[in-house]
Design a protein around this motif. Structure first.
Motif, mmCIF file in Angstrom:
data_model
loop_
_atom_site.group_PDB
_atom_site.id
_atom_site.type_symbol
_atom_site.label_atom_id
_atom_site.label_comp_id
_atom_site.label_asym_id
_atom_site.label_seq_id
_atom_site.Cartn_x
_atom_site.Cartn_y
_atom_site.Cartn_z
ATOM 1 N N SER A 1 -8.088 9.036 -4.782
ATOM 2 C CA SER A 1 -8.679 9.232 -6.110
ATOM 3 C C SER A 1 -9.184 7.916 -6.687
ATOM 4 O O SER A 1 -10.289 7.839 -7.233
ATOM 5 N N GLY A 2 -8.378 6.867 -6.553
ATOM 6 C CA GLY A 2 -8.785 5.564 -7.077
ATOM 7 C C GLY A 2 -10.002 5.005 -6.367
ATOM 8 O O GLY A 2 -10.929 4.486 -7.002
ATOM 9 N N ARG B 1 1.202 9.305 -2.919
ATOM 10 C CA ARG B 1 0.621 7.963 -2.869
ATOM 11 C C ARG B 1 -0.751 8.000 -2.184
ATOM 12 O O ARG B 1 -1.688 7.322 -2.635
ATOM 13 N N VAL B 2 -0.878 8.786 -1.104
ATOM 14 C CA VAL B 2 -2.162 8.903 -0.419
ATOM 15 C C VAL B 2 -3.213 9.482 -1.366
ATOM 16 O O VAL B 2 -4.333 8.962 -1.467
ATOM 17 N N GLY C 1 0.791 -1.223 0.000
ATOM 18 C CA GLY C 1 0.000 0.000 0.000
ATOM 19 C C GLY C 1 0.818 1.266 0.000
ATOM 20 O O GLY C 1 1.671 1.494 -0.861
ATOM 21 N N LEU C 2 0.567 2.135 0.987
ATOM 22 C CA LEU C 2 1.172 3.461 1.043
ATOM 23 C C LEU C 2 2.663 3.402 1.382
ATOM 24 O O LEU C 2 3.147 2.423 1.943
ATOM 25 N N VAL C 3 3.371 4.469 1.033
ATOM 26 C CA VAL C 3 4.708 4.677 1.582
ATOM 27 C C VAL C 3 4.534 4.907 3.085
ATOM 28 O O VAL C 3 3.661 5.662 3.499
ATOM 29 N N MET C 4 5.342 4.242 3.912
ATOM 30 C CA MET C 4 5.170 4.362 5.359
ATOM 31 C C MET C 4 6.472 4.785 6.023
ATOM 32 O O MET C 4 7.419 5.169 5.338
ATOM 33 N N GLY C 5 6.505 4.719 7.349
ATOM 34 C CA GLY C 5 7.697 5.148 8.075
ATOM 35 C C GLY C 5 8.933 4.382 7.650
ATOM 36 O O GLY C 5 9.942 4.967 7.242
#
Length: 400
Positions: free
Chosen positions: A316-317, A310-311, A238-242
């Motif tokens: 949007s998707g 990325r968020v 999923g998202l870019v994280m820490g």
């Protein structure tokens, strides 16, 4: 009338949150956290009734088991007046696998399935198992009143076209390889809160919930149910994280192993503990520090821009899944609640969806829930995460 309270243990990889809560009245008597900061351990307990804080710092980091024991020792010695009314212990468990789809009273079978699911949440489930084991030992009178509440449970309403991977179907059928999601406890909580804020029944609510923290996920919620979410088989997708990479081309892993001669263990460590904004910035995984360096350090700026991009793409998707009606987007979690800067950068890319931020309303405040959109915008809410309240309520319902 005798109070019936629930002790909640919410165990993460770098912190342990705990609460004593009245699940019926939704009153927190005690909130506490143990944090591991470099070579020290800090413990904070806040008593909501007396409005007093207990702060302790230790010049060493003990084993995870010792930290859980420390919590029970503090509660027994300092807060016995609340602990005596505890009728059950609720445990947050990140991954329940294919079979654990709702809160369960913990027995040997549940423990075994949580252990088997550790392969899908190696940074979390092993710690949950330690906490459960210590709880069973320290609170013998509640041995049969420990309940596991699963982060994956909320996402079991996701349809097959969303949770399956495009690999041979037998891997799902024979090995349960599918997308499970995470942060479901908090995604459920913000759904409930948004329903109240908009005065709209949950079963008519269409929202996109953004749980943004060191671990981050986004969930599309249609008619009050999860229909898609950004995390997958594990909390790595999923998202870019820490420190986690999020979405990448799977062939990168083959390239690292075959061409760069890295071991599987090294690749796993790289993608889970050395990537994300830490990997891009080469500075830190702490978004607060990166935000402070945004205008003076190019890599800090790049890492935050990648995260926000990325968020925005996921929001949007997921808007395409809303059945023609999107009521709101929700920001929650440590970053989602506290960083007006990152919220502004994310929403700036969503004008096509008719989301616009009010600069004054977006400034951080002490409210639990507040909206930050302009008058002519769709609703944008900031809702403070409260997983422990949901865990307490689910535990109480399960025991009843």
């Amino acid at each position: 009338m005798k109070k019936k309270l629930i002790l909640v243990l919410n165990c993460g990889s770098s912190s342990i949150k705990f609460s004593i809560i009245d699940p019926v009245k939704c009153i927190a008597y005690i909130d506490g956290i143990v944090e591991l900061i470099q070579s020290t351990t800090s413990l904070m307990v806040y008593d909501h009734i007396t409005d007093k804080k207990l702060l302790n710092k230790f010049n060493e980091v003990g084993s995870y088991k010792k930290l859980i024991i420390l919590i029970f020792d503090i509660l027994s010695s300092k807060y016995k007046n609340y602990l005596d009314f505890v009728i059950g212990i609720g445990h947050r468990v990140v991954h329940g696998g294919q079979y654990l789809k709702k809160p369960m009273i913990i027995n040997d079978d549940v423990l075994l399935k949580v252990q088997e699911s550790s392969i899908f949440a190696p940074l979390h489930n092993p710690f949950h198992l330690i906490a459960i084991t210590v709880s069973l030992q320290k609170m013998l009178k509640l041995k049969n009143n420990n309940v596991a509440v699963f982060d994956t449970a909320f996402h079991h309403t996701i349809p097959k076209e969303s949770f399956l991977y495009a690999i041979p179907y037998r891997f799902y059928k024979n090995h349960s390889i599918r997308r499970y999601g995470a942060h479901g406890i908090n995604h459920l909580y913000v759904t409930q809160q948004c329903s109240l804020l908009l005065k709209k029944p949950i079963n008519q609510l269409n929202i996109i919930s953004c749980h943004l923290g060191s671990g981050s996920s986004i969930t599309a919620i249609v008619n009050g149910k999860s229909v898609d979410t950004s995390m997958g088989l594990t909390p790595l997708e999923g998202l870019v994280m820490g420190t986690r990479c999020g979405d990448i081309d799977p062939y990168i892993i083959f390239y690292m192993i075959q061409q760069l001669k890295m071991s599987v263990t090294d690749v796993q460590k790289l993608l889970t503990k050395e990537s994300g904004v830490l990997g891009i910035s080469s500075i830190t995984s702490d978004f607060r520090e990166l935000e402070n360096r945004y205008y003076v350090d190019k890599r800090a700026k790049l890492s935050i821009n990648m995260f926000c991009r990325r968020v925005s793409k996921y929001i949007s998707g997921y808007s395409s899944l809303m059945c023609g009606k999107l009521d709101a987007i929700i920001f929650t979690g440590g970053i989602g609640e506290n960083s007006s800067f990152i919220r502004k950068k994310i929403v700036k890319k969503l004008s096509l969806l008719n989301f616009f931020i009010d600069i004054k309303k977006n400034i951080k405040n002490n409210k639990t829930n507040f909206f930050i959109n302009t008058i002519d915008s769709r609703s944008i809410f900031v809702i403070r995460a409260n997983e422990n309240q949901v865990i307490a309520q689910e535990t109480y319902s399960c025991l009843q």
